[in-house]
Design a protein around this motif. Structure first.
Motif, PDB file in Angstrom:
ATOM      1  N   ASP A 100      -6.475  -2.190  -7.391  1.00  0.00           N
ATOM      2  CA  ASP A 100      -5.117  -2.370  -7.906  1.00  0.00           C
ATOM      3  C   ASP A 100      -4.100  -2.271  -6.774  1.00  0.00           C
ATOM      4  O   ASP A 100      -4.110  -1.309  -6.010  1.00  0.00           O
ATOM      5  CB  ASP A 100      -4.803  -1.318  -8.962  1.00  0.00           C
ATOM      6  CG  ASP A 100      -3.453  -1.552  -9.588  1.00  0.00           C
ATOM      7  OD1 ASP A 100      -3.361  -2.410 -10.487  1.00  0.00           O
ATOM      8  OD2 ASP A 100      -2.480  -0.908  -9.142  1.00  0.00           O
ATOM      9  N   PRO A 101      -3.190  -3.265  -6.695  1.00  0.00           N
ATOM     10  CA  PRO A 101      -2.155  -3.258  -5.658  1.00  0.00           C
ATOM     11  C   PRO A 101      -0.846  -2.585  -6.095  1.00  0.00           C
ATOM     12  O   PRO A 101       0.224  -2.960  -5.633  1.00  0.00           O
ATOM     13  CB  PRO A 101      -1.944  -4.749  -5.392  1.00  0.00           C
ATOM     14  CG  PRO A 101      -2.150  -5.383  -6.726  1.00  0.00           C
ATOM     15  CD  PRO A 101      -3.242  -4.553  -7.394  1.00  0.00           C
ATOM     16  N   ARG A 118      -4.514  -1.602   3.333  1.00  0.00           N
ATOM     17  CA  ARG A 118      -3.267  -2.344   3.540  1.00  0.00           C
ATOM     18  C   ARG A 118      -3.667  -3.805   3.618  1.00  0.00           C
ATOM     19  O   ARG A 118      -4.341  -4.217   4.547  1.00  0.00           O
ATOM     20  CB  ARG A 118      -2.576  -1.863   4.803  1.00  0.00           C
ATOM     21  CG  ARG A 118      -2.106  -0.408   4.675  1.00  0.00           C
ATOM     22  CD  ARG A 118      -1.552   0.157   5.967  1.00  0.00           C
ATOM     23  NE  ARG A 118      -0.594  -0.686   6.642  1.00  0.00           N
ATOM     24  CZ  ARG A 118       0.721  -0.704   6.414  1.00  0.00           C
ATOM     25  NH1 ARG A 118       1.223   0.089   5.483  1.00  0.00           N
ATOM     26  NH2 ARG A 118       1.521  -1.497   7.081  1.00  0.00           N
ATOM     27  N   VAL A 119      -3.232  -4.585   2.616  1.00  0.00           N
ATOM     28  CA  VAL A 119      -3.658  -5.976   2.481  1.00  0.00           C
ATOM     29  C   VAL A 119      -2.491  -6.911   2.789  1.00  0.00           C
ATOM     30  O   VAL A 119      -1.458  -6.850   2.118  1.00  0.00           O
ATOM     31  CB  VAL A 119      -4.193  -6.246   1.053  1.00  0.00           C
ATOM     32  CG1 VAL A 119      -4.615  -7.691   0.899  1.00  0.00           C
ATOM     33  CG2 VAL A 119      -5.350  -5.297   0.741  1.00  0.00           C
ATOM     34  N   PRO A 120      -2.663  -7.789   3.784  1.00  0.00           N
ATOM     35  CA  PRO A 120      -1.599  -8.765   4.057  1.00  0.00           C
ATOM     36  C   PRO A 120      -1.479  -9.769   2.913  1.00  0.00           C
ATOM     37  O   PRO A 120      -2.482 -10.190   2.330  1.00  0.00           O
ATOM     38  CB  PRO A 120      -2.067  -9.483   5.328  1.00  0.00           C
ATOM     39  CG  PRO A 120      -3.277  -8.775   5.810  1.00  0.00           C
ATOM     40  CD  PRO A 120      -3.775  -7.899   4.708  1.00  0.00           C
ATOM     41  N   ILE A 125       4.052 -14.718  -3.336  1.00  0.00           N
ATOM     42  CA  ILE A 125       3.298 -14.212  -4.487  1.00  0.00           C
ATOM     43  C   ILE A 125       3.449 -12.709  -4.725  1.00  0.00           C
ATOM     44  O   ILE A 125       3.074 -12.225  -5.783  1.00  0.00           O
ATOM     45  CB  ILE A 125       1.792 -14.570  -4.382  1.00  0.00           C
ATOM     46  CG1 ILE A 125       1.156 -13.957  -3.131  1.00  0.00           C
ATOM     47  CG2 ILE A 125       1.588 -16.058  -4.422  1.00  0.00           C
ATOM     48  CD1 ILE A 125      -0.349 -14.089  -3.069  1.00  0.00           C
ATOM     49  N   GLU A 126       3.986 -11.976  -3.773  1.00  0.00           N
ATOM     50  CA  GLU A 126       4.129 -10.530  -3.912  1.00  0.00           C
ATOM     51  C   GLU A 126       5.515 -10.096  -3.452  1.00  0.00           C
ATOM     52  O   GLU A 126       6.263 -10.876  -2.870  1.00  0.00           O
ATOM     53  CB  GLU A 126       3.055  -9.798  -3.094  1.00  0.00           C
ATOM     54  CG  GLU A 126       1.644  -9.972  -3.627  1.00  0.00           C
ATOM     55  CD  GLU A 126       1.390  -9.308  -4.968  1.00  0.00           C
ATOM     56  OE1 GLU A 126       2.219  -8.495  -5.427  1.00  0.00           O
ATOM     57  OE2 GLU A 126       0.362  -9.613  -5.566  1.00  0.00           O
ATOM     58  N   ASP A 127       5.836  -8.810  -3.657  1.00  0.00           N
ATOM     59  CA  ASP A 127       7.136  -8.287  -3.284  1.00  0.00           C
ATOM     60  C   ASP A 127       7.159  -7.684  -1.880  1.00  0.00           C
ATOM     61  O   ASP A 127       8.165  -7.127  -1.464  1.00  0.00           O
ATOM     62  CB  ASP A 127       7.596  -7.251  -4.312  1.00  0.00           C
ATOM     63  CG  ASP A 127       6.648  -6.071  -4.424  1.00  0.00           C
ATOM     64  OD1 ASP A 127       5.576  -6.097  -3.789  1.00  0.00           O
ATOM     65  OD2 ASP A 127       6.972  -5.126  -5.154  1.00  0.00           O
ATOM     66  N   THR A 133      -3.155  -1.321  -1.394  1.00  0.00           N
ATOM     67  CA  THR A 133      -4.062  -1.566  -2.512  1.00  0.00           C
ATOM     68  C   THR A 133      -5.110  -0.471  -2.555  1.00  0.00           C
ATOM     69  O   THR A 133      -5.644  -0.071  -1.524  1.00  0.00           O
ATOM     70  CB  THR A 133      -4.725  -2.949  -2.342  1.00  0.00           C
ATOM     71  OG1 THR A 133      -3.688  -3.928  -2.307  1.00  0.00           O
ATOM     72  CG2 THR A 133      -5.682  -3.251  -3.460  1.00  0.00           C
ATOM     73  N   LYS A 134      -5.394   0.005  -3.759  1.00  0.00           N
ATOM     74  CA  LYS A 134      -6.341   1.103  -3.910  1.00  0.00           C
ATOM     75  C   LYS A 134      -7.533   0.670  -4.752  1.00  0.00           C
ATOM     76  O   LYS A 134      -7.423  -0.227  -5.589  1.00  0.00           O
ATOM     77  CB  LYS A 134      -5.659   2.303  -4.561  1.00  0.00           C
ATOM     78  CG  LYS A 134      -4.552   2.877  -3.703  1.00  0.00           C
ATOM     79  CD  LYS A 134      -3.883   4.072  -4.345  1.00  0.00           C
ATOM     80  CE  LYS A 134      -2.778   4.595  -3.430  1.00  0.00           C
ATOM     81  NZ  LYS A 134      -2.185   5.818  -3.974  1.00  0.00           N
ATOM     82  N   VAL A 135      -8.644   1.344  -4.520  1.00  0.00           N
ATOM     83  CA  VAL A 135      -9.848   1.165  -5.333  1.00  0.00           C
ATOM     84  C   VAL A 135     -10.089   2.481  -6.050  1.00  0.00           C
ATOM     85  O   VAL A 135     -10.076   3.554  -5.438  1.00  0.00           O
ATOM     86  CB  VAL A 135     -11.068   0.791  -4.461  1.00  0.00           C
ATOM     87  CG1 VAL A 135     -12.326   0.689  -5.325  1.00  0.00           C
ATOM     88  CG2 VAL A 135     -10.807  -0.518  -3.717  1.00  0.00           C
TER      89      VAL A 135
END
Length: 141
Positions: A100-101, A118-120, A125-127, A133-135
């Motif tokens: 979940d981001p 940390r996902v580029p 599409i994102e803010d 992002t976590k698992v």
């Protein structure tokens, strides 16, 4: 050596990773036919064994050992419906992992954080250009 479902699989990245990591069988589920086509192409390109599963699987239990679900908490009603089903699976002993981001409707209770990345991404599409992002593992209780 597990039977894995990648729920709301998108382009199939997680299903491909599960297949390449030694899962006994992997199903990638999507309600979108274009996504299913993308999963098929991506799996073939990456030499992964992934079965496609279209339609709404919420409420079903086909004996999966692991259910992987990413970015599923962006709409209130859908999130409630999906999490009720995932809790049923977890109570049966299924390992449920959720990526979940930081979506607004991710439940605050019943999750064990396993990792953070940390996902580029892009502003289209994102803010933010980088999403934390976590698992999580869904607790069976």
């Amino acid at each position: 050596d597990k039977k894995v479902l990648d729920f709301a699989a998108g382009a199939g990245l997680v299903a491909i990773a599960a297949s390449k990591s030694g899962a006994n069988s992997v199903e990638a589920n999507e309600i979108d036919d274009f996504a299913l086509a993308a999963i098929a192409l991506n799996a073939k390109e990456n030499g992964a064994e992934v079965s496609l599963r279209g339609g709404d699987l919420i409420g079903e239990d086909d004996g999966w050992d692991v259910v992987l679900a990413g970015d599923i908490a962006y709409e209130r009603d859908m999130t409630a419906r999906v999490f009720a089903w995932l809790h049923q699976l977890a109570k049966r002993g299924v390992t449920v992992l959720i990526g979940d981001p930081g979506r607004a409707f991710l439940p605050k209770q019943g999750l064990e954080e396993l990792a953070e990345y940390r996902v580029p991404t892009t502003r289209e599409i994102e803010d933010a250009e980088i999403k934390r992002t976590k698992v999580f593992r869904l607790l069976p209780g």
